[in-house]
Scaffold this motif. Structure first.
Motif, short mmCIF file in Angstrom:
data_model
loop_
_atom_site.label_atom_id
_atom_site.label_comp_id
_atom_site.label_asym_id
_atom_site.label_seq_id
_atom_site.Cartn_x
_atom_site.Cartn_y
_atom_site.Cartn_z
N THR A 52 34.73 44.99 37.01
CA THR A 52 35.00 44.79 38.43
C THR A 52 36.23 43.90 38.53
N THR B 239 33.39 49.20 31.44
CA THR B 239 33.32 49.06 32.90
C THR B 239 33.72 47.65 33.29
N GLU C 18 32.21 53.90 26.97
CA GLU C 18 32.86 53.45 28.21
C GLU C 18 32.98 51.93 28.28
N ARG D 66 35.98 48.82 41.32
CA ARG D 66 35.22 49.19 40.13
C ARG D 66 36.13 50.04 39.23
N GLY E 226 36.90 55.38 29.87
CA GLY E 226 36.00 56.14 29.00
C GLY E 226 36.71 56.59 27.73
N ARG F 64 36.80 51.83 35.32
CA ARG F 64 36.12 52.38 34.15
C ARG F 64 37.14 53.02 33.22
N THR G 53 39.19 55.64 35.74
CA THR G 53 38.96 55.69 37.18
C THR G 53 38.97 54.28 37.75
N CYS G 54 39.39 54.17 38.98
CA CYS G 54 39.34 52.89 39.71
C CYS G 54 39.12 53.21 41.17
N SER G 55 38.33 52.40 41.83
CA SER G 55 38.00 52.65 43.24
C SER G 55 39.08 52.17 44.19
#
Length: 296
Positions: free
Chosen positions: A74, A72, A70, A84, A88, A86, A145-147
């Motif tokens: 910010t 990661t 992964e 956030r 993978g 990510r 993924t992203c917030s």
């Protein structure tokens, strides 16, 4: 006519963010980072690609970390709280890496390139021959993924992470292998042990075991021995260096380590043309006098 949507919010500025070195044009500078960007550009559509490059060049990415399996990060957007993100990518199992190590160690070309900190141009073929893929082949190989509230994946924040990853791969090609689960030091250590034969592998294992026992003994005794109490032995080798007996090899053996060249003269490969000259030089005679010369 009034628009249904408000204008796009501008991202909040970031101090000391990670900025892409590229100010215009392509970001990737090496073939391996270009391979990675090709995947991104095959799955991102519309303006998100351009906005991702803008984010990367403005320094909107605050942190970026590459670990086995992964990446990661910010990323600062228009809201107060950074998003956030990510990306993978499945790390290979130790058994799979062991097979890769054996193939790489069996070819001096790969070993020399990797030990020099370079990524061999055809290293992908090694993984492909073992039924593996070094780079993600499609979006299906990645979990992203992203917030942020953007419904699209990848969003511009993830796109910015991709571009900065490409520059990270430019700086250190071993980061690609680390993402797949193999750290640089572990790979080079394994290649050195395999190239030097079983004895080197045993020596490495023995050294690791000795280091572990010494550490355990020191901990049991209440910590490391003070330097003032071990000056006589501090600079001495813990054990004699292993003696290596050179293995004689034919003078033309180096030709067998070359990658495929594909150059021929009179339908004879360049390697076969050079071989008699190397053999003649090994015997100490002029190459033109070699009866095995295929052009004689």
């Amino acid at each position: 006519m009034n628009s249904w949507f408000p204008p796009a919010a501008k991202p909040k500025p970031v101090e000391n963010g990670i900025k892409a070195r590229s100010k215009r044009g392509a970001i990737a500078q090496t073939w391996w980072s270009e391979r990675f960007i090709q995947v991104l550009e095959s799955i991102v559509v519309g303006g998100r690609l351009q906005r991702g490059r803008t984010y990367a060049r403005k320094g909107q990415v605050i942190e970026l970390a590459i670990d086995a399996g992964e990446v990661t990060a910010t990323v600062q957007g228009s809201r107060a709280e950074p998003y956030r993100a990510r990306v993978g990518l499945a790390a290979f199992e130790p058994g799979a890496w062991a097979r890769v190590d054996e193939v790489l160690a069996g070819d001096a070309w790969y070993t020399a390139k990797l030990l020099a900190g370079e990524m061999p141009a055809d290293i992908e073929e090694v993984f492909t021959s073992l039924g593996m893929s070094l780079f993600p082949a499609s979006a299906g190989d990645l979990s992203m993924t992203c917030s942020c509230p953007d419904w699209s994946v990848p969003c511009k924040h993830l796109a910015a992470v991709f571009y900065l990853l490409a520059e990270a791969f430019d700086d250190d090609p071993f980061a690609i292998l680390a993402w797949r689960g193999r750290e640089r030091d572990d790979l080079l250590k394994a290649l050195s042990a395999l190239r030097n034969g079983p004895a080197a592998a045993r020596d490495t294992a023995a050294a690791d075991a000795t280091a572990g026992s010494t550490a355990a003994g020191g901990a049991a005794a209440g910590g490391a021995v003070p330097l003032t109490e071990c000056l006589d032995s501090f600079f001495a080798a813990p054990r004699p260096a292993p003696r290596r007996t050179p293995v004689p090899a034919p003078s033309d053996a180096v030709l067998d380590q070359l990658p495929a060249i594909g150059v021929t003269v009179r339908d004879i490969s360049l390697v076969d043309l050079l071989r008699p000259a190397y053999r003649a030089l090994g015997r100490g005679q002029p190459a033109m006098d070699d009866p095995e010369d295929p052009l004689r």
